[in-house]
Enzyme design. Structure first.
Site, PDB file in Angstrom:
ATOM      1  N   LEU A  35      53.941  27.051  29.871  1.00  0.00           N
ATOM      2  CA  LEU A  35      53.690  26.008  29.027  1.00  0.00           C
ATOM      3  C   LEU A  35      52.440  25.101  29.457  1.00  0.00           C
ATOM      4  O   LEU A  35      52.301  23.947  29.131  1.00  0.00           O
ATOM      5  CB  LEU A  35      54.913  24.978  29.125  1.00  0.00           C
ATOM      6  CG  LEU A  35      56.220  25.191  28.756  1.00  0.00           C
ATOM      7  CD1 LEU A  35      57.422  24.375  28.700  1.00  0.00           C
ATOM      8  CD2 LEU A  35      56.271  25.995  27.270  1.00  0.00           C
ATOM      9  N   GLY A  38      51.039  26.309  25.817  1.00  0.00           N
ATOM     10  CA  GLY A  38      51.995  26.309  24.941  1.00  0.00           C
ATOM     11  C   GLY A  38      53.051  25.211  24.966  1.00  0.00           C
ATOM     12  O   GLY A  38      52.682  24.366  25.712  1.00  0.00           O
ATOM     13  N   ASP A  60      55.740  31.227  35.711  1.00  0.00           N
ATOM     14  CA  ASP A  60      54.244  31.420  35.489  1.00  0.00           C
ATOM     15  C   ASP A  60      54.311  32.860  35.977  1.00  0.00           C
ATOM     16  O   ASP A  60      54.914  33.589  36.895  1.00  0.00           O
ATOM     17  CB  ASP A  60      53.628  30.619  36.915  1.00  0.00           C
ATOM     18  CG  ASP A  60      52.224  30.830  36.640  1.00  0.00           C
ATOM     19  OD1 ASP A  60      51.570  29.561  36.489  1.00  0.00           O
ATOM     20  OD2 ASP A  60      51.595  31.895  36.771  1.00  0.00           O
ATOM     21  N   TYR A 151      36.191  36.149  31.057  1.00  0.00           N
ATOM     22  CA  TYR A 151      37.545  36.425  30.516  1.00  0.00           C
ATOM     23  C   TYR A 151      37.388  37.844  29.641  1.00  0.00           C
ATOM     24  O   TYR A 151      38.402  38.437  29.765  1.00  0.00           O
ATOM     25  CB  TYR A 151      37.352  35.365  28.989  1.00  0.00           C
ATOM     26  CG  TYR A 151      38.349  35.542  28.101  1.00  0.00           C
ATOM     27  CD1 TYR A 151      39.733  35.343  28.259  1.00  0.00           C
ATOM     28  CD2 TYR A 151      38.158  35.715  26.671  1.00  0.00           C
ATOM     29  CE1 TYR A 151      40.830  35.686  27.301  1.00  0.00           C
ATOM     30  CE2 TYR A 151      39.199  35.975  25.824  1.00  0.00           C
ATOM     31  CZ  TYR A 151      40.284  35.749  26.062  1.00  0.00           C
ATOM     32  OH  TYR A 151      41.138  36.120  25.215  1.00  0.00           O
ATOM     33  N   LYS A 155      40.049  40.884  30.722  1.00  0.00           N
ATOM     34  CA  LYS A 155      40.829  41.436  29.772  1.00  0.00           C
ATOM     35  C   LYS A 155      40.552  42.933  29.704  1.00  0.00           C
ATOM     36  O   LYS A 155      41.432  43.976  29.442  1.00  0.00           O
ATOM     37  CB  LYS A 155      40.491  40.938  28.515  1.00  0.00           C
ATOM     38  CG  LYS A 155      41.059  39.638  28.398  1.00  0.00           C
ATOM     39  CD  LYS A 155      42.499  39.627  27.721  1.00  0.00           C
ATOM     40  CE  LYS A 155      43.139  38.267  27.532  1.00  0.00           C
ATOM     41  NZ  LYS A 155      44.437  38.486  27.312  1.00  0.00           N
ATOM     42  N   ASN A 180      39.075  37.296  15.736  1.00  0.00           N
ATOM     43  CA  ASN A 180      39.452  35.743  15.897  1.00  0.00           C
ATOM     44  C   ASN A 180      40.642  35.414  15.140  1.00  0.00           C
ATOM     45  O   ASN A 180      40.447  35.284  13.712  1.00  0.00           O
ATOM     46  CB  ASN A 180      38.090  35.018  15.380  1.00  0.00           C
ATOM     47  CG  ASN A 180      37.089  35.033  16.342  1.00  0.00           C
ATOM     48  OD1 ASN A 180      36.099  36.054  16.349  1.00  0.00           O
ATOM     49  ND2 ASN A 180      37.047  34.120  17.447  1.00  0.00           N
ATOM     50  N   ILE A 210      29.510  21.667  13.835  1.00  0.00           N
ATOM     51  CA  ILE A 210      29.078  23.127  13.915  1.00  0.00           C
ATOM     52  C   ILE A 210      28.070  23.236  15.201  1.00  0.00           C
ATOM     53  O   ILE A 210      27.152  22.548  15.444  1.00  0.00           O
ATOM     54  CB  ILE A 210      28.338  23.528  12.557  1.00  0.00           C
ATOM     55  CG1 ILE A 210      29.495  23.595  11.329  1.00  0.00           C
ATOM     56  CG2 ILE A 210      27.711  24.962  12.783  1.00  0.00           C
ATOM     57  CD1 ILE A 210      28.994  24.203  10.056  1.00  0.00           C
ATOM     58  N   GLY A 278      23.952  32.333  24.941  1.00  0.00           N
ATOM     59  CA  GLY A 278      24.812  33.515  24.998  1.00  0.00           C
ATOM     60  C   GLY A 278      25.857  33.643  23.854  1.00  0.00           C
ATOM     61  O   GLY A 278      26.761  34.623  23.870  1.00  0.00           O
TER      62      GLY A 278
HETATM   63  N1  LIG Z   1      43.560  33.211  19.354  1.00  0.00           N
HETATM   64  C1  LIG Z   1      42.704  34.344  19.375  1.00  0.00           C
HETATM   65  O1  LIG Z   1      41.879  34.456  18.406  1.00  0.00           O
HETATM   66  C2  LIG Z   1      42.731  35.369  20.236  1.00  0.00           C
HETATM   67  C3  LIG Z   1      41.820  36.521  20.204  1.00  0.00           C
HETATM   68  C4  LIG Z   1      41.798  37.598  21.235  1.00  0.00           C
HETATM   69  C5  LIG Z   1      42.880  37.530  21.972  1.00  0.00           C
HETATM   70  N2  LIG Z   1      43.843  36.687  22.095  1.00  0.00           N
HETATM   71  C6  LIG Z   1      44.754  36.683  23.212  1.00  0.00           C
HETATM   72  O2  LIG Z   1      46.054  36.497  22.503  1.00  0.00           O
HETATM   73  C7  LIG Z   1      46.915  36.076  23.433  1.00  0.00           C
HETATM   74  C8  LIG Z   1      47.596  34.752  22.916  1.00  0.00           C
HETATM   75  O3  LIG Z   1      46.620  33.949  22.608  1.00  0.00           O
HETATM   76  P1  LIG Z   1      46.665  32.428  21.928  1.00  0.00           P
HETATM   77  O4  LIG Z   1      45.723  32.105  20.970  1.00  0.00           O
HETATM   78  O5  LIG Z   1      48.240  32.480  21.348  1.00  0.00           O
HETATM   79  O6  LIG Z   1      46.644  31.607  22.855  1.00  0.00           O
HETATM   80  P2  LIG Z   1      47.614  30.263  23.793  1.00  0.00           P
HETATM   81  O7  LIG Z   1      46.949  29.557  24.886  1.00  0.00           O
HETATM   82  O8  LIG Z   1      48.231  29.413  22.384  1.00  0.00           O
HETATM   83  O9  LIG Z   1      48.726  31.313  24.466  1.00  0.00           O
HETATM   84  C9  LIG Z   1      48.871  31.530  25.558  1.00  0.00           C
HETATM   85  C10 LIG Z   1      50.282  31.244  26.124  1.00  0.00           C
HETATM   86  O10 LIG Z   1      50.356  31.634  27.378  1.00  0.00           O
HETATM   87  C11 LIG Z   1      50.806  30.507  28.347  1.00  0.00           C
HETATM   88  N3  LIG Z   1      50.320  30.829  29.712  1.00  0.00           N
HETATM   89  C12 LIG Z   1      48.956  30.790  30.104  1.00  0.00           C
HETATM   90  N4  LIG Z   1      49.046  31.098  31.406  1.00  0.00           N
HETATM   91  C13 LIG Z   1      50.215  31.436  31.804  1.00  0.00           C
HETATM   92  C14 LIG Z   1      50.806  32.032  32.893  1.00  0.00           C
HETATM   93  N5  LIG Z   1      50.088  32.114  34.123  1.00  0.00           N
HETATM   94  N6  LIG Z   1      52.079  32.324  33.228  1.00  0.00           N
HETATM   95  C15 LIG Z   1      53.185  32.003  31.963  1.00  0.00           C
HETATM   96  N7  LIG Z   1      52.522  31.585  30.717  1.00  0.00           N
HETATM   97  C16 LIG Z   1      51.290  31.366  30.620  1.00  0.00           C
HETATM   98  C17 LIG Z   1      50.633  29.449  27.709  1.00  0.00           C
HETATM   99  O11 LIG Z   1      51.295  28.148  28.078  1.00  0.00           O
HETATM  100  C18 LIG Z   1      50.526  29.657  26.277  1.00  0.00           C
HETATM  101  O12 LIG Z   1      51.838  29.486  25.754  1.00  0.00           O
HETATM  102  C19 LIG Z   1      46.270  35.740  24.702  1.00  0.00           C
HETATM  103  O13 LIG Z   1      46.196  36.934  25.814  1.00  0.00           O
HETATM  104  C20 LIG Z   1      44.706  35.962  24.207  1.00  0.00           C
HETATM  105  O14 LIG Z   1      43.717  36.152  25.274  1.00  0.00           O
HETATM  106  C21 LIG Z   1      43.789  35.376  21.229  1.00  0.00           C
END
Ligand SMILES: NC(=O)c1ccc[n+]([C@@H]2O[C@H](COP(=O)([O-])OP(=O)(O)OC[C@H]3O[C@@H](n4cnc5c(N)ncnc54)[C@H](O)[C@@H]3O)[C@@H](O)[C@H]2O)c1
Length: 323
Positions: A35, A38, A60, A151, A155, A180, A210, A278
């Site tokens: 959380l 989230g 976690d 990041y 990844k 995105n 922007i 960048g």
């Molecule tokens: N949103 C985008 O455009 C996008 C694009 C490319 C990749 N992603 C990837 O998709 C995934 C979800 O992204 P999102 O946009 O829903 O982000 P988000 O931040 O809404 O979701 C990430 C969730 O992981 C939880 N979290 C973070 N660290 C944690 C930990 N150490 N232990 C347990 N829970 C943990 C957070 O509380 C959150 O609920 C991520 O891996 C992100 O890198 C997202």
């Protein structure tokens, strides 16, 4: 009922939509989330749809006992979304990024291999590619990866671990490289947060900001389409890394204008602030491979997706409200 699916990061933006889809399909779902970004509120719709099938574990991934949980719940697959999904934060705190995004992912893989999970599906980002030459757009999966943020680097490293776990420990994987993503419930900070920021500005009647001159482009993909790709990966796409994207470039300035038009609100000029050094100027991913291997394609036109986001933010004028 089908065996459970465990979703890390299931209380986040993408995760909560995915959990709804899994519940609707009759899966039991175990959500693991600390959380940090989230919230339980994100899971309200899923709870309403299948309360008994949804199990939330505040844990976690870095230091929680995932092996005990997976041993007890015996998920058929783990969909790993938990991450610090913030490029700028990764540049300020590379160690924090490494811990959450690489060590955390390894903890997930270790727990999965020791408890007999058969597949891990991983969410990764276009940040693994770094800036590519315009001639290489839309980017294909086989381009050389030169991440230009911590990041992206962490990844990208996970992709190597997924391959080695598959080769050595028989743990199947599919990795989805997401463009995105946008949709309801998105936070302002994440990767695709620009749509959320513009929607909020329109809803509140204040000018949007922007960064740069607005000519930079992004490949905007609606969250339901992304969820569909994860869902299909439960059964398909083993051993593959696949782009999940539209392949279409939209400039930030065009997006801004379009959102006012769709909302039916009076246009307000944006405030421009200096570009971030960048910043990637053009971005689009070639998702044909996902079409071949997952039979997936991006089904939501941008206009329709934006309409849903604007509606969620209460930014659509009554007369044009969607049904
Ligand atoms: N949103 C985008 O455009 C996008 C694009 C490319 C990749 N992603 C990837 O998709 C995934 C979800 O992204 P999102 O946009 O829903 O982000 P988000 O931040 O809404 O979701 C990430 C969730 O992981 C939880 N979290 C973070 N660290 C944690 C930990 N150490 N232990 C347990 N829970 C943990 C957070 O509380 C959150 O609920 C991520 O891996 C992100 O890198 C997202």
């Amino acid at each position: 009922m089908a065996p459970p699916v465990l979703v890390t990061g299931g209380a986040g933006f993408i995760g909560s939509h995915l959990v709804e889809r899994l519940i609707d399909a009759g899966y039991e779902v175990d959500v693991v989330d600390n959380l940090s970004t989230g919230s339980l509120a994100n899971l309200r719709v899923a709870r309403g749809r299948g309360n008994r099938g949804l199990h939330f574990h505040k844990l976690d991934i870095v230091d929680g006992d995932l092996a005990a949980l997976m041993g007890r719940r015996q998920p058929m697959a783990v969909i790993h979304l938990a991450a610090r999904a913030d490029v700028r934060e990764s540049m300020l705190d590379p160690l924090g990024d490494l811990s959450a995004n690489l060590v955390g992912s390894l903890r997930v893989l270790e727990a999965a291999r020791h408890t007999g999970v058969s597949k891990v599906i991983f969410a990764t980002s276009a940040g693994v590619y770094g800036a590519v030459d315009a001639s290489e757009l839309p980017i294909r999966e086989d381009v050389v990866h030169v991440p230009d943020s911590f990041y992206g680097l962490s990844k990208d490293a996970v992709l190597g671990y997924l391959r080695l776990y598959r080769d050595n420990f028989d743990l199947e994987y599919t990795a989805l490289i997401l463009a995105n993503v946008y949709g309801p419930r998105q936070g302002m900070l994440g990767e695709g947060g620009v749509v959320a920021k513009f929607a909020q500005a329109i809803a509140s009647g204040s000018p949007a900001t922007i960064i740069g001159d607005g000519s930079q482009t992004r490949d905007l993909i609606y969250v339901d389409d992304v969820v569909d790709a994860f869902y299909r990966s439960l059964e398909q796409g083993g051993g593959l890394t696949l782009n999940i994207a539209t392949g279409i470039e939209t400039s930030i300035a065009t997006l801004h204008k379009e959102m006012y038009r769709i909302a039916g609100c009076d246009y307000r000029d944006p405030r421009y602030v200096e570009a971030v050094p960048g910043e990637i100027m053009r971005s689009s991913l070639d998702a044909r491979r996902a079409g071949w291997y997952l039979r997936w394609h991006a089904a939501t036109p941008l206009e329709r997706g934006l309409e849903k986001v604007l509606d969620w933010y209460g930014a659509l004028r009554r007369s044009s409200q969607i049904r």
